[in-house]
Design a protein around this motif. Structure first.
Motif, short mmCIF file in Angstrom:
data_model
loop_
_atom_site.label_atom_id
_atom_site.label_comp_id
_atom_site.label_asym_id
_atom_site.label_seq_id
_atom_site.Cartn_x
_atom_site.Cartn_y
_atom_site.Cartn_z
N UNK A 99 -26.97 14.72 24.67
CA UNK A 99 -25.70 15.42 24.81
C UNK A 99 -25.91 16.60 25.75
N UNK A 100 -25.37 16.51 26.94
CA UNK A 100 -25.51 17.69 27.79
C UNK A 100 -24.23 17.92 28.59
N UNK A 101 -24.03 19.17 28.93
CA UNK A 101 -22.81 19.54 29.65
C UNK A 101 -22.95 19.20 31.13
N UNK A 102 -24.13 19.50 31.68
CA UNK A 102 -24.38 19.19 33.09
C UNK A 102 -25.66 18.39 33.15
N UNK A 103 -25.65 17.31 33.95
CA UNK A 103 -26.88 16.56 34.16
C UNK A 103 -27.14 16.49 35.66
N UNK A 104 -28.25 17.09 36.05
CA UNK A 104 -28.65 17.08 37.46
C UNK A 104 -29.64 15.94 37.66
N UNK A 105 -29.30 15.05 38.59
CA UNK A 105 -30.14 13.87 38.81
C UNK A 105 -30.88 14.04 40.13
N UNK A 106 -32.22 14.09 40.05
CA UNK A 106 -33.01 14.33 41.27
C UNK A 106 -32.86 13.16 42.23
N UNK A 107 -33.13 13.42 43.50
CA UNK A 107 -32.89 12.43 44.54
C UNK A 107 -33.64 11.12 44.28
N UNK A 108 -34.89 11.23 43.86
CA UNK A 108 -35.66 9.99 43.65
C UNK A 108 -35.11 9.15 42.50
N UNK A 109 -34.31 9.77 41.65
CA UNK A 109 -33.72 9.03 40.53
C UNK A 109 -32.25 8.70 40.75
N UNK A 110 -31.79 8.83 42.00
CA UNK A 110 -30.36 8.67 42.25
C UNK A 110 -29.88 7.23 41.98
N UNK A 111 -30.80 6.28 41.97
CA UNK A 111 -30.37 4.90 41.68
C UNK A 111 -29.88 4.76 40.22
N UNK A 112 -30.16 5.76 39.41
CA UNK A 112 -29.68 5.74 38.02
C UNK A 112 -28.24 6.25 37.89
N UNK A 113 -27.67 6.76 38.99
CA UNK A 113 -26.35 7.41 38.90
C UNK A 113 -25.30 6.48 38.27
N UNK A 114 -25.16 5.23 38.74
CA UNK A 114 -24.10 4.39 38.12
C UNK A 114 -24.28 4.22 36.62
N UNK A 115 -25.51 3.95 36.20
CA UNK A 115 -25.75 3.74 34.77
C UNK A 115 -25.50 5.02 33.98
N UNK A 116 -25.93 6.14 34.54
CA UNK A 116 -25.74 7.41 33.85
C UNK A 116 -24.27 7.79 33.78
N UNK A 117 -23.52 7.42 34.83
CA UNK A 117 -22.07 7.72 34.83
C UNK A 117 -21.41 7.01 33.65
N UNK A 118 -21.76 5.76 33.45
CA UNK A 118 -21.19 5.00 32.34
C UNK A 118 -21.64 5.61 31.01
N UNK A 119 -22.93 5.91 30.94
CA UNK A 119 -23.49 6.44 29.68
C UNK A 119 -22.93 7.81 29.32
N UNK A 120 -22.71 8.66 30.32
CA UNK A 120 -22.38 10.06 30.03
C UNK A 120 -20.87 10.36 30.05
N UNK A 121 -20.05 9.41 30.51
CA UNK A 121 -18.60 9.67 30.56
C UNK A 121 -18.04 10.05 29.19
N UNK A 122 -18.38 9.32 28.13
CA UNK A 122 -17.82 9.68 26.82
C UNK A 122 -18.34 11.03 26.31
N UNK A 123 -19.43 11.48 26.91
CA UNK A 123 -20.01 12.76 26.45
C UNK A 123 -19.58 13.94 27.32
N UNK A 124 -18.62 13.66 28.20
CA UNK A 124 -18.03 14.72 29.06
C UNK A 124 -19.08 15.48 29.85
N UNK A 125 -19.99 14.73 30.42
CA UNK A 125 -21.07 15.38 31.17
C UNK A 125 -20.73 15.44 32.66
N UNK A 126 -20.97 16.62 33.25
CA UNK A 126 -20.78 16.79 34.69
C UNK A 126 -22.03 16.26 35.38
#
Lengths: 179, 337
Positions: A99-126
């Motif tokens: 549960x986090x308010x802001x999640x900063x995704x480092x450049x080398x992990x940017x391929x996780x962005x789509x999955x994290x977007x789906x995962x974190x949308x219900x948790x209102x994460x920026x």
């Protein structure tokens, strides 16, 4: 006959100046500091839903413990956003993210962005990323360069999906806004 | 007969006086040799009120005495010393003492002005007073010894040192005073560059001053900064880095292959988000320091900061994936300990 005083001439030497050069200290990581400061300003200019306005204010860094993480710890750990105490977390895998308010995704992990977007949308994460094209993959704020300066772009549609309200000031200063 | 006896007595007295030199100047010289400068001063000041003032040596001695006096004011006494030597030259109508007096003047200028100026600069850190002494030293030298003398080398050394001293002071100054100190440092570098635009130290120092100024706009920004202020600070930092670049590039041309210049250029390009040029200099710097990091790894295998640096080097600049991965494993183990 004139009397002569025996006053010897003592040769007086110049004191050396030894002018040196200014010492270069270890290069400070200015980029990491700028990003950490931006992340804090995002925290002050985004409105979270009611259920996220109590308890700790969690800022997560996804990936290795980068300089940005270290700067966040140094500058903000223990401080507050309104009445919420700031807590900085580091996550090495996406399952660990609770549960986090802001999640900063480092450049080398940017391929996780789509999955994290789906995962974190219900948790209102920026979701904050730093790779070109990340806004179309689910990030809400993405760091970009404009000239020699670090700037950011915003996807307001993604923000709405995460039920976040972005202040006009933050939008107005973005280099690119997807509505 | 009685008269003859008186005359004899007077003659004996006069001879005794001459042979023991009991003039004011003689007394002053005795005090001077005994390093009793205060008494010497009183005697020599009495001497110039008598006919002894027509003797160049009296004025020479007065100069030597006054240059050793601190009270009431060192600068005031030094000025009297110089005036006395000038007077000694005037009285010396046959120019017998010219060379000697010039040496006295030169030594006095070095001892009482130049060297004091350096001490004020390096020991007492009173930069403004130091500059006052240095400027009087030059003024007197030109007026009294050699009107054509060139202070180019001396000025370059002096102003470069002043600049470094101001910058050293910045590190310990309150944030509100840092700006003024940096401006003074820049002013002194500019003085050197006006004399010699190819001076390595002035180009390098001024470049680093601008680089540090740029970095400070970011590094010491208020953590609770607003987004507008952050953007403004970035703009100021960018301006400073851009001012630093030509100076550091000059330094690189003047003294190629210098690591401190590469580090400065690397910092500027990093701050300007110019990855291509940042990497160019980071590679040069990393190549230079890699043996040191490896030596540290050997001697301090648990030094996490050193391991992080090596991981960065093997990942981004002197790429060696195998070694980077091995060190990552080592670091993870250390962090989990």
């Amino acid at each position: 006959m004139k009397r002569v005083f025996y006053i010897f001439i003592v040769l007086i030497a110049f004191i050396g100046l030894n002018s040196s050069t200014v010492k270069t200290t270890q290069m400070p990581d200015t980029r990491a500091v700028v990003k950490a400061l931006y992340i804090y300003t995002f925290a002050t200019l985004v409105e979270w839903p009611e259920q996220k306005r109590s308890g700790d204010f969690v800022i997560g860094v996804f990936g290795e413990k980068t300089s940005v993480y270290e700067e966040l710890i140094k500058k903000y750990s223990g401080k507050a956003i309104g009445s919420q105490k700031i807590v900085i977390q580091n996550y090495r895998n996406k399952e660990a993210i609770q549960n986090c308010h802001i999640l900063y995704i480092t450049e080398v992990n940017s391929h996780y962005v789509p999955a994290l977007a789906t995962q974190m949308a219900p948790k209102n994460t920026l979701l904050v990323s730093e790779k070109v094209g990340s806004l179309t993959k689910g990030a809400i704020v993405n760091f970009v360069l404009e000239g020699n300066q670090q700037k950011y772009e915003i996807n307001k549609t993604n923000a709405k999906t995460h039920k976040l309200v972005i202040a006009d000031k933050l939008t107005d200063l973005a280099v690119n806004v997807i509505k | 007969m009685k008269t003859m006896r008186y005359i004899s007595l007077i003659l004996i007295a006069c001879c005794a006086s001459l042979s023991f030199g009991q003039t004011w100047t003689w007394q002053a010289n005795e005090f001077y040799k005994a390093q009793n400068f205060e008494q010497a001063k009183n005697a020599i000041d009495s001497a110039i009120g008598t006919s002894e003032r027509y003797d160049s040596q009296t004025w020479q001695l007065r100069g030597l005495i006054y240059r050793n006096l601190d009270k009431p004011n060192h600068l005031f006494n030094s000025e009297i010393a110089i005036e006395s030597f000038v007077r000694a030259k005037k009285v010396d109508s046959t120019n017998v003492y010219t060379t000697k007096i010039n040496e006295y003047i030169k030594n006095t200028l070095i001892k009482n002005y130049y060297n004091i100026s350096v001490k004020l600069l390096l020991e007492e850190k009173d930069f403004e007073k130091s500059e006052e002494y240095y400027s009087i030293y030059k003024k007197h030298y030109l007026a009294l010894l050699d009107p054509m003398y060139s202070f180019k080398t001396s000025d370059v050394d002096y102003y470069n040192t002043v600049a470094v001293q101001y910058i050293t002071k910045v590190d310990f100054a309150e944030p509100s005073k840092k700006g003024a100190l940096r401006e003074k440092a820049i002013l002194n570098c500019s003085k050197v560059l006006a004399i010699d635009s190819l001076d390595y130290k002035a180009n390098f120092n001024m470049g680093i001053i601008y680089y540090n100024l740029g970095a400070d706009y970011i590094m010491i920004a208020d953590p609770e900064i607003t987004v507008e202020e952050l953007m403004m600070n970035q703009k100021r930092a960018e301006d400073s880095f851009l001012k630093a670049l030509p100076l550091l590039n000059n330094a690189d041309r003047i003294q190629p292959g210098t690591m401190e210049v590469y580090e400065g250029l690397m910092g500027c390009y990093y701050g300007l988000n110019n990855d291509e040029l940042y990497l160019k200099y980071q590679i040069l710097v990393d190549k230079h320091y890699l043996p040191t990091y490896l030596e540290t790894l050997k001697n301090q295998p648990k030094n996490i900061e050193n391991i992080k640096t090596l991981i960065r080097i093997y990942t981004y600049t002197l790429v060696n994936e195998e070694e980077a991965n091995r060190l990552r494993t080592v670091m993870n183990e250390l962090q989990n300990e």
